[in-house]
Design a protein around this motif. Sequence first.
Motif, short mmCIF file in Angstrom:
data_model
loop_
_atom_site.label_atom_id
_atom_site.label_comp_id
_atom_site.label_asym_id
_atom_site.label_seq_id
_atom_site.Cartn_x
_atom_site.Cartn_y
_atom_site.Cartn_z
N TRP A 115 0.83 -1.21 0.00
CA TRP A 115 0.00 0.00 0.00
C TRP A 115 0.86 1.26 0.00
O TRP A 115 0.80 2.07 -0.94
CB TRP A 115 -0.94 -0.05 1.19
CG TRP A 115 -1.87 1.10 1.34
CD1 TRP A 115 -1.96 2.21 0.53
CD2 TRP A 115 -2.85 1.29 2.35
NE1 TRP A 115 -2.92 3.06 0.98
CE2 TRP A 115 -3.49 2.53 2.11
CE3 TRP A 115 -3.26 0.53 3.44
CZ2 TRP A 115 -4.51 3.01 2.92
CZ3 TRP A 115 -4.28 1.02 4.25
CH2 TRP A 115 -4.89 2.24 3.99
N PRO A 116 1.72 1.50 1.02
CA PRO A 116 2.52 2.74 0.97
C PRO A 116 3.57 2.75 -0.13
O PRO A 116 3.81 3.78 -0.76
CB PRO A 116 3.16 2.78 2.36
CG PRO A 116 3.18 1.37 2.83
CD PRO A 116 1.97 0.73 2.25
N LEU A 117 4.19 1.58 -0.39
CA LEU A 117 5.23 1.55 -1.41
C LEU A 117 4.66 1.73 -2.81
O LEU A 117 5.32 2.29 -3.69
CB LEU A 117 6.00 0.23 -1.32
CG LEU A 117 6.85 0.03 -0.07
CD1 LEU A 117 7.53 -1.32 -0.10
CD2 LEU A 117 7.88 1.14 0.07
N GLY A 118 3.43 1.25 -3.02
CA GLY A 118 2.82 1.43 -4.33
C GLY A 118 2.44 2.87 -4.60
O GLY A 118 2.43 3.33 -5.76
N ILE A 119 2.11 3.61 -3.55
CA ILE A 119 1.73 5.02 -3.72
C ILE A 119 2.97 5.90 -3.82
O ILE A 119 3.04 6.81 -4.66
CB ILE A 119 0.83 5.45 -2.54
CG1 ILE A 119 -0.47 4.65 -2.56
CG2 ILE A 119 0.54 6.94 -2.60
CD1 ILE A 119 -1.34 4.86 -1.35
N MET A 120 3.95 5.65 -2.95
CA MET A 120 5.19 6.45 -2.95
C MET A 120 6.20 5.77 -3.89
O MET A 120 6.99 4.93 -3.47
CB MET A 120 5.73 6.57 -1.53
CG MET A 120 4.79 7.32 -0.60
SD MET A 120 5.41 7.49 1.09
CE MET A 120 5.13 5.83 1.72
N ARG A 121 6.13 6.12 -5.14
CA ARG A 121 6.90 5.41 -6.17
C ARG A 121 8.40 5.56 -5.97
O ARG A 121 9.17 4.65 -6.25
CB ARG A 121 6.48 5.89 -7.55
CG ARG A 121 4.99 5.69 -7.82
CD ARG A 121 4.64 5.91 -9.27
NE ARG A 121 3.22 5.69 -9.49
CZ ARG A 121 2.66 5.61 -10.69
NH1 ARG A 121 3.40 5.73 -11.77
NH2 ARG A 121 1.35 5.40 -10.81
N THR A 122 8.83 6.72 -5.51
CA THR A 122 10.26 6.92 -5.29
C THR A 122 10.78 5.98 -4.21
O THR A 122 11.85 5.38 -4.35
CB THR A 122 10.54 8.38 -4.89
OG1 THR A 122 10.07 9.26 -5.91
CG2 THR A 122 12.04 8.61 -4.69
N GLY A 176 -0.70 -3.08 -9.29
CA GLY A 176 -2.02 -2.46 -9.41
C GLY A 176 -2.00 -0.99 -9.07
O GLY A 176 -2.61 -0.16 -9.75
N PHE A 177 -1.27 -0.62 -8.01
CA PHE A 177 -1.17 0.79 -7.63
C PHE A 177 -0.44 1.60 -8.71
O PHE A 177 -0.80 2.74 -9.00
CB PHE A 177 -0.43 0.94 -6.31
CG PHE A 177 -1.29 0.67 -5.11
CD1 PHE A 177 -2.42 1.43 -4.86
CD2 PHE A 177 -0.97 -0.34 -4.21
CE1 PHE A 177 -3.22 1.19 -3.76
CE2 PHE A 177 -1.76 -0.59 -3.11
CZ PHE A 177 -2.89 0.17 -2.88
N GLN A 178 0.57 0.99 -9.30
CA GLN A 178 1.40 1.75 -10.25
C GLN A 178 0.84 1.77 -11.66
O GLN A 178 1.37 2.49 -12.51
CB GLN A 178 2.82 1.16 -10.26
CG GLN A 178 3.55 1.35 -8.94
CD GLN A 178 4.98 0.88 -9.01
OE1 GLN A 178 5.37 0.15 -9.92
NE2 GLN A 178 5.78 1.28 -8.04
N GLN A 179 -0.21 0.98 -11.91
CA GLN A 179 -0.81 0.98 -13.25
C GLN A 179 -1.78 2.14 -13.47
O GLN A 179 -2.29 2.30 -14.57
CB GLN A 179 -1.55 -0.35 -13.48
CG GLN A 179 -0.65 -1.54 -13.68
CD GLN A 179 0.24 -1.40 -14.90
OE1 GLN A 179 -0.21 -1.01 -15.97
NE2 GLN A 179 1.52 -1.69 -14.73
N VAL A 180 -2.02 2.92 -12.43
CA VAL A 180 -2.91 4.09 -12.61
C VAL A 180 -2.21 5.10 -13.50
O VAL A 180 -1.07 5.51 -13.22
CB VAL A 180 -3.24 4.73 -11.25
CG1 VAL A 180 -4.17 5.92 -11.44
CG2 VAL A 180 -3.86 3.72 -10.32
N PRO A 181 -2.83 5.52 -14.61
CA PRO A 181 -2.19 6.50 -15.50
C PRO A 181 -1.90 7.80 -14.76
O PRO A 181 -2.74 8.32 -14.02
CB PRO A 181 -3.23 6.70 -16.61
CG PRO A 181 -4.09 5.49 -16.56
CD PRO A 181 -4.12 5.07 -15.12
N GLN A 182 -0.71 8.32 -14.96
CA GLN A 182 -0.32 9.56 -14.31
C GLN A 182 -1.23 10.71 -14.72
O GLN A 182 -1.53 11.59 -13.92
CB GLN A 182 1.14 9.89 -14.63
CG GLN A 182 1.69 11.08 -13.87
CD GLN A 182 1.69 10.87 -12.38
OE1 GLN A 182 2.04 9.79 -11.90
NE2 GLN A 182 1.30 11.89 -11.62
N GLY A 183 -1.66 10.69 -15.97
CA GLY A 183 -2.56 11.74 -16.44
C GLY A 183 -3.87 11.77 -15.66
O GLY A 183 -4.40 12.84 -15.35
#
Length: 292
Positions: A115-122, A176-183
Amino acid sequence: MRDATHITGVPPTDLLSFGDQVLAEERRRFNAANRDHRRFLITARLGVFAAALILWEVASGTIIRHFFIAAPSTVSVALYRWAVSGELWYHAQFTLTATFLGYLFGSLAGILLAWPLGIMRTLYRITEPYFLVAYSVPAVAMGPVFILWFGLGMTPKVVLASYFVFFIVFINTVTGFQQVPQGLLDVTRVMGASRIDTLRTVIFPNAIPYVLAALRITLPAAMIGAVVGEFIASNRGLGYLTRAAASRYSTAGVIAGVLVLGGIVLVMSLMLRPLRHALRWQDAVEVKGGAD
């Protein structure tokens, strides 16, 4: 402009009624075809199973020695003796307990850490090499380590089952968290959505199919972890029961143990059918770290 009555000579209400009847008839035919197809599949599967049993019974002792492949009748006798003596139920309870606890703890740990690692990509990019190194270590090789750390009781089996589950759930949840388009994330921010609103309406719904797909395949993986722990060092459990039969050169006992484990995995797969139905409305998801 002419209405439907002038064109067809049939009042609109009758046209709607006729359309409903056509749809109902087509739905009935579709359901009937589905039922026929399911009956065919069940009949075909039972036929293949029966043919395999007959071929197995005939081949054992004639084409292949009993020592290598025991006949189904002999295996059935071994299963019956285990069931009557209570050995089967006694050992199965330990394996099932380790499996479900490992599945629960491994799934929760994978989701909560992703959960936190997927949101905080850095942060995930910083820690990713360490997770890859840990994931590259064969899970089976960790069995002796966990037994050395936690002893010979239930704990190392639960930890090993959790280890089998954790990385599959973790990797797919992060994906799944990182597949959200940045746009899409930028648009929600421009529209004034808070972080909680973005998580609730955009990020979580996108990650759910990946989490469900991982959970769908990791229950059998948890079983594998528990059994591997029992094979390595244990005095109870279905893995131990199978290993004990092998130490006595009882081919029937070994095959009986394998069949019981396979049957349990089959039942688990049937238990996970609700997750398959939940995924039907989602696009196809590629599950990483496992095979269906």
